[in-house]
Design a protein around this motif. Structure first.
Motif, PDB file in Angstrom:
ATOM      1  N   PHE A 142       3.955  -4.081  16.252  1.00 40.90           N
ATOM      2  CA  PHE A 142       3.033  -5.060  16.811  1.00 40.90           C
ATOM      3  C   PHE A 142       1.723  -4.946  16.049  1.00 40.90           C
ATOM      4  CE2 PHE A 142       3.211  -7.521  20.851  1.00 40.90           C
ATOM      5  CZ  PHE A 142       2.047  -8.245  20.662  1.00 40.90           C
ATOM      6  N   LEU A 143       1.319  -6.017  15.371  1.00 40.55           N
ATOM      7  CA  LEU A 143       0.115  -5.998  14.550  1.00 40.55           C
ATOM      8  C   LEU A 143      -0.795  -7.176  14.876  1.00 40.55           C
ATOM      9  CD1 LEU A 143       1.653  -5.251  11.030  1.00 40.55           C
ATOM     10  CD2 LEU A 143       0.423  -3.639  12.485  1.00 40.55           C
ATOM     11  N   LEU A 144      -2.090  -6.974  14.679  1.00 38.90           N
ATOM     12  CA  LEU A 144      -3.033  -8.070  14.795  1.00 38.90           C
ATOM     13  C   LEU A 144      -3.039  -8.869  13.495  1.00 38.90           C
ATOM     14  CD1 LEU A 144      -6.012  -6.226  16.525  1.00 38.90           C
ATOM     15  CD2 LEU A 144      -3.971  -7.255  17.535  1.00 38.90           C
ATOM     16  N   LYS A 145      -3.319 -10.171  13.597  1.00 38.47           N
ATOM     17  CA  LYS A 145      -3.259 -11.016  12.404  1.00 38.47           C
ATOM     18  C   LYS A 145      -4.355 -10.698  11.395  1.00 38.47           C
ATOM     19  CE  LYS A 145      -0.818 -15.111  14.010  1.00 38.47           C
ATOM     20  NZ  LYS A 145      -0.868 -16.593  14.097  1.00 38.47           N
ATOM     21  N   ASP A 146      -5.387  -9.991  11.829  1.00 38.42           N
ATOM     22  CA  ASP A 146      -6.433  -9.625  10.874  1.00 38.42           C
ATOM     23  C   ASP A 146      -6.153  -8.275  10.217  1.00 38.42           C
ATOM     24  OD1 ASP A 146      -6.883  -7.902  12.966  1.00 38.42           O
ATOM     25  OD2 ASP A 146      -8.993  -8.436  13.269  1.00 38.42           O
ATOM     26  N   VAL A 147      -4.885  -7.863  10.271  1.00 40.78           N
ATOM     27  CA  VAL A 147      -4.473  -6.600   9.668  1.00 40.78           C
ATOM     28  C   VAL A 147      -4.813  -6.580   8.174  1.00 40.78           C
ATOM     29  CG1 VAL A 147      -2.151  -7.495   9.191  1.00 40.78           C
ATOM     30  CG2 VAL A 147      -2.508  -5.032   9.354  1.00 40.78           C
ATOM     31  N   ARG A 148      -5.208  -5.419   7.682  1.00 44.44           N
ATOM     32  CA  ARG A 148      -5.505  -5.290   6.254  1.00 44.44           C
ATOM     33  C   ARG A 148      -4.222  -5.417   5.445  1.00 44.44           C
ATOM     34  NH1 ARG A 148      -7.986  -0.524   4.110  1.00 44.44           N
ATOM     35  NH2 ARG A 148      -6.291   0.564   5.192  1.00 44.44           N
ATOM     36  N   ARG A 149      -4.383  -5.861   4.209  1.00 44.54           N
ATOM     37  CA  ARG A 149      -3.244  -6.069   3.311  1.00 44.54           C
ATOM     38  C   ARG A 149      -2.354  -4.819   3.226  1.00 44.54           C
ATOM     39  NH1 ARG A 149      -2.930  -9.151  -1.799  1.00 44.54           N
ATOM     40  NH2 ARG A 149      -5.004  -9.849  -1.205  1.00 44.54           N
ATOM     41  N   ASP A 150      -2.968  -3.668   2.963  1.00 41.44           N
ATOM     42  CA  ASP A 150      -2.191  -2.434   2.799  1.00 41.44           C
ATOM     43  C   ASP A 150      -1.468  -2.049   4.091  1.00 41.44           C
ATOM     44  OD1 ASP A 150      -3.031  -2.334   0.204  1.00 41.44           O
ATOM     45  OD2 ASP A 150      -4.513  -0.756   0.504  1.00 41.44           O
ATOM     46  N   ASP A 151      -2.113  -2.299   5.226  1.00 44.84           N
ATOM     47  CA  ASP A 151      -1.505  -1.945   6.510  1.00 44.84           C
ATOM     48  C   ASP A 151      -0.315  -2.851   6.828  1.00 44.84           C
ATOM     49  OD1 ASP A 151      -3.317   0.091   6.894  1.00 44.84           O
ATOM     50  OD2 ASP A 151      -4.683  -1.109   8.109  1.00 44.84           O
ATOM     51  N   LEU A 152      -0.388  -4.105   6.404  1.00 43.63           N
ATOM     52  CA  LEU A 152       0.729  -5.028   6.602  1.00 43.63           C
ATOM     53  C   LEU A 152       1.950  -4.553   5.816  1.00 43.63           C
ATOM     54  CD1 LEU A 152       2.022  -7.728   7.512  1.00 43.63           C
ATOM     55  CD2 LEU A 152       0.983  -8.774   5.488  1.00 43.63           C
ATOM     56  N   VAL A 153       1.722  -4.221   4.569  1.00 46.41           N
ATOM     57  CA  VAL A 153       2.809  -3.757   3.711  1.00 46.41           C
ATOM     58  C   VAL A 153       3.389  -2.454   4.264  1.00 46.41           C
ATOM     59  CG1 VAL A 153       3.397  -2.904   1.407  1.00 46.41           C
ATOM     60  CG2 VAL A 153       1.865  -4.881   1.664  1.00 46.41           C
ATOM     61  N   HIS A 154       2.498  -1.559   4.680  1.00 53.47           N
ATOM     62  CA  HIS A 154       2.948  -0.279   5.240  1.00 53.47           C
ATOM     63  C   HIS A 154       3.798  -0.507   6.494  1.00 53.47           C
ATOM     64  CE1 HIS A 154       2.887   3.868   6.616  1.00 53.47           C
ATOM     65  NE2 HIS A 154       2.374   3.481   7.759  1.00 53.47           N
ATOM     66  N   ALA A 155       3.379  -1.434   7.336  1.00 55.27           N
ATOM     67  CA  ALA A 155       4.104  -1.714   8.577  1.00 55.27           C
ATOM     68  C   ALA A 155       5.523  -2.178   8.294  1.00 55.27           C
ATOM     69  CB  ALA A 155       3.356  -2.758   9.394  1.00 55.27           C
ATOM     70  N   VAL A 156       5.679  -3.062   7.328  1.00 55.63           N
ATOM     71  CA  VAL A 156       7.008  -3.569   6.985  1.00 55.63           C
ATOM     72  C   VAL A 156       7.894  -2.435   6.484  1.00 55.63           C
ATOM     73  CG1 VAL A 156       8.285  -5.030   5.353  1.00 55.63           C
ATOM     74  CG2 VAL A 156       6.270  -5.930   6.548  1.00 55.63           C
ATOM     75  N   ARG A 157       7.355  -1.586   5.644  1.00 62.41           N
ATOM     76  CA  ARG A 157       8.133  -0.470   5.111  1.00 62.41           C
ATOM     77  C   ARG A 157       8.518   0.513   6.206  1.00 62.41           C
ATOM     78  NH1 ARG A 157       4.083   0.077  -0.017  1.00 62.41           N
ATOM     79  NH2 ARG A 157       5.184  -1.323  -1.456  1.00 62.41           N
ATOM     80  N   VAL A 158       7.584   0.816   7.100  1.00 60.29           N
ATOM     81  CA  VAL A 158       7.843   1.767   8.176  1.00 60.29           C
ATOM     82  C   VAL A 158       8.930   1.250   9.113  1.00 60.29           C
ATOM     83  CG1 VAL A 158       6.871   2.758  10.296  1.00 60.29           C
ATOM     84  CG2 VAL A 158       5.595   2.903   8.160  1.00 60.29           C
ATOM     85  N   VAL A 159       8.803  -0.001   9.523  1.00 58.11           N
ATOM     86  CA  VAL A 159       9.780  -0.584  10.453  1.00 58.11           C
ATOM     87  C   VAL A 159      11.142  -0.737   9.784  1.00 58.11           C
ATOM     88  CG1 VAL A 159      10.365  -2.676  11.745  1.00 58.11           C
ATOM     89  CG2 VAL A 159       8.062  -1.721  11.898  1.00 58.11           C
TER      90      VAL A 159
END
Length: 221
Positions: A101-118
């Protein structure tokens, strides 16, 4: 291994922006985009991605219903996106099977990290969302509690692991608290998920609170 992703958001610029960021990664491929929940479900059924990013509020079929459908039908893991830090639908989305679950203002690196983690089988929540989830249990907003007897299948060490999971501890932190190796913790976590029929750590946390094993604001003994 390349992580295949579907991005679903009714705002074209947001959708395209996320897709561009993810597609630029050497280990991530955006296989489809969708503008609503129906399109998202169709794209997941057609492309069989590893991860789907779902805007929680979309026309027609919203992100929660889309997550419920794809998580029930496929092995695809869902990350919910919202513009609100304390969204009323957080708990419902997680119960639908969402793994992140992420906020839409997530930082670029955090978005990429989230996809990899999940994609790797872990779960991920933004801190603001974690606070909202715990508040739901504190206020009694969570849905019907499960039968505490369901936990009888767990050993004492597995119960302890589940209590510590509910506090949001990492495997390393759980290992330190229990004075065991991280490998042992991973085994306990895997056993908890298997025995309780849960998808991931998020659902394990929910089960801990619903059964009363964990209580908001109270540390486990």
């Amino acid at each position: 291994m390349t992580v295949r992703v579907v991005v679903a958001d009714d705002q074209e610029l947001v959708r395209a922006g996320f897709a561009m960021i993810l597609d630029a990664q050497p280990d991530i491929e955006v296989v489809a985009e969708a503008g609503d929940g129906f399109q998202a479900v169709g794209a997941v059924r057609e492309h069989r991605p590893d991860v789907v990013l779902l805007d929680i509020r979309m026309p027609g079929m919203d992100g929660i219903e889309a997550a419920r459908t794809v998580c029930a039908e496929t092995g695809c893991r869902a990350i919910m996106l919202t513009t609100f830090g304390q969204d009323d639908y957080v708990f419902e989305a997680l119960r639908a099977g969402a793994s992140g679950f992420l906020l839409k203002d997530v930082r670029r690196d955090d978005l990429v990290h989230a996809v990899r983690v999940v994609a790797a089988g872990e779960s991920l929540l933004a801190p603001a969302v974690t606070r909202t989830l715990i508040a739901a249990f504190t206020s009694g907003a969570a849905s019907r509690p499960l039968d505490a007897g369901r936990l009888d299948v767990l050993t004492a060490r597995e119960r302890e692991t589940l209590r510590l999971l509910a506090r949001g501890l990492s495997n390393a932190e759980i290992a330190a608290a229990m004075v065991v190796s991280e490998h042992t913790v991973k085994t306990h976590v895997s056993n908890v998920l298997t025995k309780l029929g849960l998808r991931d750590r998020i659902q394990a946390v929910i089960a801990a609170y619903e059964t009363g094993l964990a209580v908001p604001g109270r540390l486990p003994p």
